[in-house]
Structures are given as C-alpha cells and as structure tokens.
Design a protein around this motif. Structure first.
Motif, mmCIF file in Angstrom:
data_model
loop_
_atom_site.group_PDB
_atom_site.id
_atom_site.type_symbol
_atom_site.label_atom_id
_atom_site.label_comp_id
_atom_site.label_asym_id
_atom_site.label_seq_id
_atom_site.Cartn_x
_atom_site.Cartn_y
_atom_site.Cartn_z
ATOM 1 N N HIS A 170 0.831 -1.211 0.000
ATOM 2 C CA HIS A 170 0.000 0.000 0.000
ATOM 3 C C HIS A 170 0.864 1.260 0.000
ATOM 4 C CE1 HIS A 170 -4.227 -1.101 0.161
ATOM 5 N NE2 HIS A 170 -3.873 -2.171 0.848
ATOM 6 N N SER A 171 1.980 1.212 0.679
ATOM 7 C CA SER A 171 2.897 2.351 0.683
ATOM 8 C C SER A 171 3.425 2.619 -0.728
ATOM 9 C CB SER A 171 4.055 2.091 1.639
ATOM 10 O OG SER A 171 4.983 3.156 1.616
ATOM 11 N N GLU A 172 3.788 1.562 -1.433
ATOM 12 C CA GLU A 172 4.258 1.693 -2.813
ATOM 13 C C GLU A 172 3.141 2.222 -3.706
ATOM 14 O OE1 GLU A 172 7.578 0.908 -4.079
ATOM 15 O OE2 GLU A 172 7.782 1.223 -1.925
ATOM 16 N N PHE A 173 1.940 1.775 -3.465
ATOM 17 C CA PHE A 173 0.788 2.215 -4.260
ATOM 18 C C PHE A 173 0.546 3.713 -4.081
ATOM 19 C CE2 PHE A 173 -3.864 2.941 -4.422
ATOM 20 C CZ PHE A 173 -4.084 2.649 -5.761
ATOM 21 N N LYS A 174 0.542 4.162 -2.819
ATOM 22 C CA LYS A 174 0.315 5.589 -2.551
ATOM 23 C C LYS A 174 1.435 6.450 -3.139
ATOM 24 C CE LYS A 174 -2.359 4.725 1.658
ATOM 25 N NZ LYS A 174 -2.379 4.781 3.142
ATOM 26 N N LYS A 175 2.651 5.949 -3.069
ATOM 27 C CA LYS A 175 3.798 6.661 -3.651
ATOM 28 C C LYS A 175 3.616 6.835 -5.155
ATOM 29 C CE LYS A 175 7.534 4.324 -4.479
ATOM 30 N NZ LYS A 175 8.769 3.513 -4.293
ATOM 31 N N SER A 176 3.152 5.779 -5.822
ATOM 32 C CA SER A 176 2.962 5.811 -7.274
ATOM 33 C C SER A 176 1.886 6.819 -7.668
ATOM 34 C CB SER A 176 2.582 4.418 -7.791
ATOM 35 O OG SER A 176 3.587 3.468 -7.488
ATOM 36 N N ILE A 177 0.785 6.822 -6.914
ATOM 37 C CA ILE A 177 -0.300 7.773 -7.195
ATOM 38 C C ILE A 177 0.186 9.211 -7.020
ATOM 39 C CG2 ILE A 177 -2.491 8.664 -6.324
ATOM 40 C CD1 ILE A 177 -3.374 5.877 -5.763
ATOM 41 N N HIS A 178 0.896 9.454 -5.927
ATOM 42 C CA HIS A 178 1.404 10.802 -5.645
ATOM 43 C C HIS A 178 2.332 11.278 -6.756
ATOM 44 C CE1 HIS A 178 2.886 14.231 -3.372
ATOM 45 N NE2 HIS A 178 4.126 13.820 -3.604
ATOM 46 N N PHE A 179 3.256 10.416 -7.163
ATOM 47 C CA PHE A 179 4.194 10.799 -8.216
ATOM 48 C C PHE A 179 3.468 11.092 -9.522
ATOM 49 C CE2 PHE A 179 6.438 9.409 -12.038
ATOM 50 C CZ PHE A 179 7.471 10.333 -12.052
ATOM 51 N N PHE A 180 2.547 10.224 -9.905
ATOM 52 C CA PHE A 180 1.885 10.394 -11.206
ATOM 53 C C PHE A 180 1.026 11.651 -11.223
ATOM 54 C CE2 PHE A 180 -0.862 9.197 -14.805
ATOM 55 C CZ PHE A 180 0.122 8.789 -15.720
ATOM 56 N N THR A 181 0.412 11.970 -10.094
ATOM 57 C CA THR A 181 -0.381 13.203 -10.003
ATOM 58 C C THR A 181 0.506 14.431 -10.228
ATOM 59 O OG1 THR A 181 -1.945 12.204 -8.443
ATOM 60 C CG2 THR A 181 -1.829 14.611 -8.489
ATOM 61 N N GLU A 187 3.044 18.700 -13.864
ATOM 62 C CA GLU A 187 4.260 19.315 -14.420
ATOM 63 C C GLU A 187 4.267 19.252 -15.947
ATOM 64 O OE1 GLU A 187 7.343 17.125 -12.528
ATOM 65 O OE2 GLU A 187 6.969 17.995 -10.538
ATOM 66 N N PHE A 188 3.861 18.112 -16.486
ATOM 67 C CA PHE A 188 3.806 17.982 -17.941
ATOM 68 C C PHE A 188 2.738 18.888 -18.533
ATOM 69 C CE2 PHE A 188 6.429 14.242 -17.400
ATOM 70 C CZ PHE A 188 7.173 14.219 -18.576
ATOM 71 N N GLY A 189 1.663 19.111 -17.778
ATOM 72 C CA GLY A 189 0.630 20.040 -18.251
ATOM 73 C C GLY A 189 1.181 21.449 -18.411
ATOM 74 N N ILE A 190 2.018 21.875 -17.483
ATOM 75 C CA ILE A 190 2.651 23.194 -17.563
ATOM 76 C C ILE A 190 3.591 23.251 -18.763
ATOM 77 C CG2 ILE A 190 4.266 24.761 -16.411
ATOM 78 C CD1 ILE A 190 3.117 23.743 -13.729
ATOM 79 N N ARG A 191 4.393 22.217 -18.962
ATOM 80 C CA ARG A 191 5.310 22.176 -20.110
ATOM 81 C C ARG A 191 4.545 22.175 -21.427
ATOM 82 N NH1 ARG A 191 9.462 17.304 -19.265
ATOM 83 N NH2 ARG A 191 10.153 18.079 -21.308
ATOM 84 N N SER A 200 -3.627 3.953 -13.981
ATOM 85 C CA SER A 200 -4.289 2.892 -14.728
ATOM 86 C C SER A 200 -5.022 3.449 -15.947
ATOM 87 C CB SER A 200 -5.268 2.132 -13.833
ATOM 88 O OG SER A 200 -4.563 1.402 -12.840
ATOM 89 N N LYS A 201 -5.543 4.640 -15.816
ATOM 90 C CA LYS A 201 -6.190 5.344 -16.928
ATOM 91 C C LYS A 201 -5.632 6.760 -16.954
ATOM 92 C CE LYS A 201 -10.522 2.776 -16.303
ATOM 93 N NZ LYS A 201 -11.975 2.886 -16.016
ATOM 94 N N TYR A 202 -5.098 7.168 -18.110
ATOM 95 C CA TYR A 202 -4.421 8.464 -18.152
ATOM 96 C C TYR A 202 -4.733 9.206 -19.458
ATOM 97 C CZ TYR A 202 -1.373 4.969 -20.274
ATOM 98 O OH TYR A 202 -0.903 3.914 -21.008
ATOM 99 N N PRO A 203 -6.010 9.596 -19.652
ATOM 100 C CA PRO A 203 -6.407 10.294 -20.885
ATOM 101 C C PRO A 203 -5.672 11.614 -21.101
ATOM 102 C CG PRO A 203 -8.139 10.420 -19.218
ATOM 103 C CD PRO A 203 -7.149 9.421 -18.730
ATOM 104 N N THR A 204 -5.286 12.282 -20.008
ATOM 105 C CA THR A 204 -4.569 13.559 -20.144
ATOM 106 C C THR A 204 -3.223 13.351 -20.822
ATOM 107 O OG1 THR A 204 -5.633 14.431 -18.154
ATOM 108 C CG2 THR A 204 -3.635 15.547 -18.896
#
Length: 279
Positions: free
Chosen positions: A91-102, A107-111, A192-196
């Motif tokens: 669960h710790s790894e899962f939360k880390k992954s969500i935080h990073f991807f958010t 950041e990519f949206g700004i670029r 898991s889903k990343y339309p942006t």
C-alpha cells in the motif's frame, strides 16, 4: 550513448530486469518513485506458504481506510505477521505511485502549455531573438515528447508491477489476493487510466507535424538519427509493455469471470498511436 541503449528492448527479459532497464532509461529524478519490485519480491520469499491443497481467498489490506476501498485483511491473513508487513509495504508503494503520477501529470501540463505558447510566438515574424526558431521548437518538442512517452511507460509498468508481484505472492503463499486488489484498488488509480497523457501525446504529434512542415519549407531536417532511434525505441518499449499489460488484464478477466464476489473490470490499455516523430 543513446544508440547503445537500443538493445534494451527485449521481450525475453524477466519482468524485474526489464523494469530495471526502464528505470535506467527514465529521468533520474523519477528513480525513488518506481515500485520497489525487488524489495516486495524478497519479502514474498520469506513468507510462509499455506497448505498447497487449499487456496485461501483473502482481501489484502491493513487499515480502516483501505477496508473502505474494498481491501480488508482477512482473519486468516492476520494470523501471519509477514502478510501484514507485505501489504503495508504494498500500500505504501501504491500511494507513492499515485502521488508521483499526479505531480508528474501536473508538471507535464505546464510544459505542454508552454510549448503551445512558444508555437504561437514562433509564428510571429521578428518576435524571437533567434533565427532558427523552428529548429529550436523541434528540439523542445522532441524532449517533451520523449519524456511524455517515458511517463506513459511509467504508468504501464507500474500497473504491471502490482499485478505481477501479487501473482507471485498468491502463487507462493496460497492466498488469493490479486484479483480483488487489482480490481478494487489498482484499477481505480490515476496511472491505470491516463487520458490527459494520451491527449498531450497526440497534441505533440500534431504540433511536430506543423513544425516539420516549416522546417521543410526552409530546407532543413527535423530530428537527428540518434533522436529518431531513441523515440522509436521508446515506442517499441511501450508497445511491449502494453502487451504485458494486456496479458495481465486478460488473466485478471479470466480469473474474475469465475468469481462472483469481485466486481468491476480492468482499465482498457492505451490506444495505439502513429509514430509521427520518426516518420
């Protein structure tokens, strides 16, 4: 060099080795945010196997919050401290992954917006202090597109990491946890889903076609050979990772079709895209 990295793409590699190669290809800043597959694999080896003649259906989780999301720890699993440790770390790894991807998507949206603004300024004669405005913009688009492809790869490989490590856990312990964890928790994650991300990739391809047209009018090329090879390699890497993801999803769909207590369906894999930047 970039050319030396091309042989990295190899379907025969074990998942853990393939994941490590992808980590090495990506931005060093991302390194702490990949799923620590090796650590989880090591813990699984230390777990006590259950009676091989009987599989125990268990919902893997360790907190009230996680119980609400469909992941409460079964009484059978609570009897095994190693299981509690494993799922706390998972669960710790899962939360880390969500935080990073958010954060990464933001950041990519700004670029992305900055590159679109640069495109508009470049269309105005005399607005820039450089003479090779289209070449500069092509370089910027290449860098952005390359990084965005690697972010897509992060999403695919992260999904596969959770699915594969849980498959390994269930095989080694006799518990049945993978289906519920993937359906109730992982499939709802932003990676898991990343339309942006998909939209930014398509927008970048369209912008690059326009820039390539401007460069052609000036009698100039767009990407150097090593840049084209690198983009092509990432496309192949993502295609192969998507193949692994489809296999995991198919396996999950087969498992869940015979389990009435599991609802939902795995997210669809990303649609294939044209490789415009290397044509």
């Amino acid at each position: 060099s970039i050319l030396d990295l091309v042989p990295v793409v190899c379907l025969l590699m074990k998942f853990c080795k393939n994941l490590q190669k992808v980590v090495d290809l990506s931005d060093p800043e991302w390194t702490p945010f990949w799923v620590n597959y090796k650590m989880l694999k090591k813990i699984i080896k230390e777990l006590v196997p259950q009676d091989s003649t009987k599989s125990i259906v268990a919902t893997p989780s360790v907190s009230e919050e996680e119980k609400d999301s469909g992941g409460g720890t079964s009484s059978n699993m609570q009897k095994h401290p190693g299981e509690t440790i494993f799922f706390k770390l998972l669960h710790s790894e899962f939360k880390k992954s969500i935080h990073f991807f958010t954060r990464a998507q933001a950041e990519f949206g700004i670029r992305h917006e900055r590159i679109k603004d640069a495109m508009e300024y470049s269309k105005q004669p005399g607005a820039l202090m450089v003479h090779d405005r289209w070449s500069q913009l092509a370089k910027a688009l290449y860098t952005f597109y390359k990084d965005l492809l690697l972010l897509e790869n992060y999403a695919i490989m992260t999904y596969c990491s959770f699915s594969k490590i849980l498959k390994k856990h269930d095989k080694n312990t006799g518990f049945v946890t993978r289906e519920k964890f993937m359906m109730n928790i992982v499939s709802k994650a932003n990676f898991s889903k990343y339309p942006t991300v998909v939209k930014m990739l398509k927008d970048s391809e369209a912008l690059f076609e326009e820039v390539a047209g401007k460069l052609k009018e000036e009698g100039k090329g767009n990407l150097h050979r090593d840049e084209k090879l690198f983009i092509e390699m990432i496309h192949k890497l993502n295609a192969q990772a998507t193949g692994v993801q489809k296999s995991e999803m198919s396996d999950l769909a087969t498992s869940t079709s015979s389990d009435d207590c599991i609802v939902g369906s795995p997210p669809p894999p990303p649609p294939p895209r044209k490789q415009n930047l290397i044509s």
